[in-house]
Write an enzyme that holds these catalytic residues in place. Sequence first.
Site, short mmCIF file in Angstrom:
data_model
loop_
_atom_site.label_atom_id
_atom_site.label_comp_id
_atom_site.label_asym_id
_atom_site.label_seq_id
_atom_site.Cartn_x
_atom_site.Cartn_y
_atom_site.Cartn_z
N ARG A 63 0.58 -1.69 -0.28
CA ARG A 63 0.16 -0.30 -0.18
C ARG A 63 1.15 1.03 0.22
O ARG A 63 0.50 2.48 -0.38
CB ARG A 63 -1.33 -0.60 1.29
CG ARG A 63 -1.94 1.07 1.52
CD ARG A 63 -3.06 1.03 2.71
NE ARG A 63 -3.91 1.90 2.50
CZ ARG A 63 -3.99 2.78 3.43
NH1 ARG A 63 -2.76 2.73 3.96
NH2 ARG A 63 -5.24 3.81 3.39
N HIS A 67 0.36 4.20 -2.53
CA HIS A 67 0.31 5.33 -2.26
C HIS A 67 1.59 6.50 -3.27
O HIS A 67 0.91 7.35 -2.88
CB HIS A 67 -0.21 5.91 -1.22
CG HIS A 67 -1.48 4.64 -0.63
ND1 HIS A 67 -2.43 5.35 0.50
CD2 HIS A 67 -2.41 4.66 -1.64
CE1 HIS A 67 -3.55 5.29 0.33
NE2 HIS A 67 -3.54 4.09 -0.70
N ASN A 95 -3.72 8.64 4.52
CA ASN A 95 -2.83 8.05 4.73
C ASN A 95 -2.49 8.40 5.92
O ASN A 95 -1.78 7.27 6.77
CB ASN A 95 -1.39 8.79 4.43
CG ASN A 95 -1.29 8.83 2.18
OD1 ASN A 95 -1.32 6.94 2.15
ND2 ASN A 95 -0.32 9.45 1.64
N HIS A 194 -5.74 -6.91 -2.50
CA HIS A 194 -6.69 -7.05 -1.27
C HIS A 194 -6.94 -8.31 -0.54
O HIS A 194 -7.83 -8.44 -0.32
CB HIS A 194 -7.98 -6.21 -1.46
CG HIS A 194 -8.41 -4.79 -1.32
ND1 HIS A 194 -9.01 -3.75 -2.01
CD2 HIS A 194 -6.34 -4.13 -1.02
CE1 HIS A 194 -8.38 -2.35 -2.30
NE2 HIS A 194 -7.00 -2.64 -1.66
#
Length: 327
Positions: A63, A67, A95, A194
């Site tokens: 992640r 990001h 975040n 996921h």
Amino acid sequence: MEIIPYRLYTVPLFCLLFLGHCVSGQIDYNFYDYSCPNLTGIVRNGVASAVAKETRMAASLLRLHFHDCFVNGCDASILLDESSAFKGEKNALPNRNSARGFEVIDAIKADVERACPSTVSCADILTLAVREAIYLVGGPFWPVAMGRRDGLTANETAANEQLPSPIEPLENITAKFTSKGLTLKDVVVLSGAHTIGFAQCFTFKSRLFNFDNTGNPDPTLDASLLQSLQQICPNQADSNTNLAPLDSVTTNKFDNVYYRNLVNNSGLLQSDQALMGDNRTAPMVMLYNRLPFLFASAFKTSMVKMSYIGVLTGHDGEIRKNCRVVN
């Protein structure tokens, strides 16, 4: 676990254009062969230690990379602490109190600096660490080209605006992907990440109690999963930060069960389950549910594409000595 040896790969001599940056021969699979020959081993050991302590860290690092790449490109801007010169991305809404793994990258960077001072960028360390983390929890192994340089600034506003949200419509999420040079297929494939990790209750609680302001749960959500989630995330504010697994079947294993969950109306996030409600994406979900090797292959391809977004090479940016601050 089997260790896959490195093979020699060559990078195409054409340019991949992402956000106005050109990725060419400056990104190379053998970039650190002479300047930091033990880099892969150092990163591998650091990631293995972190994942052994907490399996969830594999998802957290993935992640963090995602990001990072979606804001200013894959330039490790997400790792920068806020300074007098800019507002950091760590405190952007997507975040804040959720992005994690910074200490793991710090520790790996310190080990790399001891072996190869001022040589390897934080952006490359993060990119390589993610590959190692995914492989450690059962995912595919893919070649990582290196030579990225670190950005000189961060952009909190861009993080707030450009990172996809789990409550956004699929059209909005797809638009954010295509703005980075990715496709609708990449949306479906990268959403498959996921299969590991957890989500805080506030990101999906409306599905449990007040879907679309109806005062009722999301009617598409599997009944047994709904009951389980309502226990983890009771309808009260102090449950907002409780954690639920994104894939409750094989929580700590990187596999294709995420897609099976979607077929069975057991996707946790609204943005995930929406993939089964669109006639463009539903066939891909069903395909990856049936054929795990196709998902693994597609995931490798999409990860490589994402790792090229807006990279800095040559004399652009810098090689940070500390991933949290500009030199």
